[in-house]
Each structure stands twice: as C-alpha cells, then as structure tokens.
Design a protein around this motif. Structure first.
Motif, PDB file in Angstrom:
ATOM      1  N   CYS A   1       2.193   1.749  -3.470  1.00 21.58           N
ATOM      2  CA  CYS A   1       1.135   2.272  -4.352  1.00 21.58           C
ATOM      3  C   CYS A   1       0.967   3.772  -4.156  1.00 21.58           C
ATOM      4  CB  CYS A   1      -0.184   1.554  -4.091  1.00 21.58           C
ATOM      5  SG  CYS A   1      -0.235  -0.137  -4.700  1.00 21.58           S
ATOM      6  N   ARG A   2       0.980   4.231  -2.908  1.00 25.42           N
ATOM      7  CA  ARG A   2       0.862   5.669  -2.634  1.00 25.42           C
ATOM      8  C   ARG A   2       2.055   6.441  -3.191  1.00 25.42           C
ATOM      9  NH1 ARG A   2       0.447   5.315   3.096  1.00 25.42           N
ATOM     10  NH2 ARG A   2      -0.674   3.383   3.076  1.00 25.42           N
TER      11      ARG A   2
ATOM     12  N   GLU B   1       1.610   6.719  -6.954  1.00 27.04           N
ATOM     13  CA  GLU B   1       0.592   7.721  -7.264  1.00 27.04           C
ATOM     14  C   GLU B   1       1.133   9.132  -7.043  1.00 27.04           C
ATOM     15  OE1 GLU B   1      -2.461   6.252  -4.677  1.00 27.04           O
ATOM     16  OE2 GLU B   1      -3.332   4.989  -6.236  1.00 27.04           O
ATOM     17  N   ASN B   2       1.881   9.349  -5.955  1.00 26.71           N
ATOM     18  CA  ASN B   2       2.465  10.661  -5.678  1.00 26.71           C
ATOM     19  C   ASN B   2       3.464  11.073  -6.749  1.00 26.71           C
ATOM     20  OD1 ASN B   2       0.965  10.925  -3.332  1.00 26.71           O
ATOM     21  ND2 ASN B   2       2.622  10.205  -2.001  1.00 26.71           N
TER      22      ASN B   2
ATOM     23  N   ASP C   1       0.822  -1.212   0.000  1.00 27.71           N
ATOM     24  CA  ASP C   1       0.000   0.000   0.000  1.00 27.71           C
ATOM     25  C   ASP C   1       0.856   1.262   0.000  1.00 27.71           C
ATOM     26  OD1 ASP C   1      -2.455  -1.300  -0.058  1.00 27.71           O
ATOM     27  OD2 ASP C   1      -2.632  -1.365   2.125  1.00 27.71           O
ATOM     28  N   GLN C   2       1.938   1.255   0.761  1.00 22.20           N
ATOM     29  CA  GLN C   2       2.831   2.409   0.790  1.00 22.20           C
ATOM     30  C   GLN C   2       3.485   2.633  -0.565  1.00 22.20           C
ATOM     31  OE1 GLN C   2       5.143   0.990   4.146  1.00 22.20           O
ATOM     32  NE2 GLN C   2       4.402   2.678   5.428  1.00 22.20           N
TER      33      GLN C   2
END
Length: 83
Positions: free
Chosen positions: A72-73, A76-77, A69-70
């Motif tokens: 993926c973030r 995206e960032n 999840d980290q």
C-alpha cells in the motif's frame, strides 16, 4: 480515484488497497492491465530475458516479500510521484 490492478492471487493486498479507498481490479492476463494507474504483481513471472517493450503505462510493483501494508505504501509513493 486511482485504479489499481492486482494479480488475482493477492487477495490480502486487494483488500488492503480497497480499505485505503483505491479502485481495485483483478489482473488475470495482460489485457486486464490496460488503463490502470498502477499494477501489483507477485513477481513469480518476472521477465528473465530483460525485454521491456511493454505497452503498459502503469507503474509496476512486485509484491514478492512485501506485506500488504508495504505494498500500500509503495502504491501511494508511486502515485504521488506521478502527480
């Protein structure tokens, strides 16, 4: 659609990125990383000499110590910062 390269050993991250709708390809060697928007690597083969004359234009994310999840973030960032 953004094309994300992920080292072949990071299968959980590949799956998480696909679930988010990214086009994911495995990176097994440097030639696989051409024409990508972002690359996710383990960080195990970090450049200890500090030489940065790479021909890659993609953002690099080191997944060492991060959850899927980290990562993926982070992807995206990075992609939002480019646009």
């Amino acid at each position: 659609m953004s094309k994300i390269g992920v080292e072949d050993s990071l299968t959980n991250i590949q799956e998480a990125l696909r679930e988010k709708g990214f086009d994911v390809v495995e990176i097994k060697q440097e030639a696989d990383a051409k024409n990508l928007d972002c690359c996710v690597v383990t960080g195990l083969e970090s450049n200890v000499m500090g030489i940065s004359d790479t021909s890659l234009k993609a953002s690099i994310i080191e997944a060492n110590g991060l959850t899927a999840d980290q990562v993926c973030r982070e992807v995206e960032n990075k992609l939002n910062a480019i646009q």
